[in-house]
Scaffold this motif. Structure first.
Motif, short mmCIF file in Angstrom:
data_model
loop_
_atom_site.label_atom_id
_atom_site.label_comp_id
_atom_site.label_asym_id
_atom_site.label_seq_id
_atom_site.Cartn_x
_atom_site.Cartn_y
_atom_site.Cartn_z
N PHE A 102 49.28 42.63 38.79
CA PHE A 102 48.27 42.26 37.80
C PHE A 102 48.80 42.15 36.38
CE2 PHE A 102 45.86 44.16 41.28
CZ PHE A 102 44.93 43.16 41.51
N ALA B 59 42.65 44.20 34.90
CA ALA B 59 42.11 43.08 35.67
C ALA B 59 41.03 43.58 36.61
CB ALA B 59 43.23 42.40 36.45
N ASN C 251 42.07 44.95 39.93
CA ASN C 251 42.96 46.10 39.97
C ASN C 251 42.14 47.38 40.13
OD1 ASN C 251 44.97 47.99 39.65
ND2 ASN C 251 45.85 47.04 37.83
N HIS D 4 42.51 35.72 35.51
CA HIS D 4 41.86 36.97 35.89
C HIS D 4 40.82 37.39 34.85
CE1 HIS D 4 44.79 37.99 39.09
NE2 HIS D 4 45.63 37.32 38.31
#
Length: 191
Positions: free
Chosen positions: A38, A135, A138, A167
């Motif tokens: 990420f 993100a 995540n 994202h």
């Protein structure tokens, strides 16, 4: 240099310095794909020289009081870290972040280390607001924000172009009075 114990499992929080370049590079290489899911953290650290440059940049930030990098060691092995970004003591704001290689996951290392950083920032440095930005996909990172008692401020929709995907970024925050209240409740419940 100092090491702060994070519990009985051999976990320690220590500063990451330029002289750690070889160890840090080996750590990044072990977890590069996982860490980079990420965020591009450490992507430019590809050899000892470029890794030393990255660590020196954070050492310079520490010296300028604008940020700092801290490693997480488990049984003597560097497995991740936590950091202050955009540290602004004058305005009382900072952002925090983290990264781990797979061997460091599932142990609560980031949560434990972040509690040390938050205590220091709020109590020693007078920081009022700390942000956590991750993100939306995540989940492990967002779970740390939740465990720390942070509030979700909002979502910056499709604001982070990374690896060909835009994202969403979630912004979470914690204020000093909230942290102190949560710490007081925890201390009271321990009695």
């Amino acid at each position: 240099m100092y090491a702060i114990s994070l519990g009985d499992d051999g976990a320690e929080l220590r500063p990451l310095e330029p002289w750690h370049a070889e160890e840090f590079l080996a750590h990044l290489d072990r977890g590069r794909e996982f860490i980079g899911q990420f965020i591009p953290f450490g992507a430019k650290a590809t050899d000892v020289a470029s890794t030393r440059v990255m660590l020196q940049r954070y050492a310079d930030m520490r010296a300028a009081d604008t940020g700092s990098l801290h490693g997480l060691w488990l049984d003597g092995k560097l497995v991740g870290g936590v950091l202050f970004l955009n540290f602004d003591a004058e305005r009382g704001n900072s952002e925090v972040g983290c990264w781990l290689e797979p061997d460091g996951t599932g142990r609560g290392l980031v949560t434990r280390a972040m509690r040390v950083l938050l205590d220091w920032a709020f109590e020693e440095r007078g920081i009022h607001r700390i942000e956590w930005i991750a993100a939306s996909g995540n989940e492990p990172s967002l779970n740390v924000a939740r465990r720390l008692g942070m509030s979700r401020d909002g979502v910056r929709r499709e604001s982070h172009p990374y690896r060909g995907v835009r994202h969403d970024l979630e912004v979470w925050s914690l204020l000093a009075p909230e942290w102190r209240e949560a710490r007081a409740r925890a201390a009271h419940n321990d009695h």
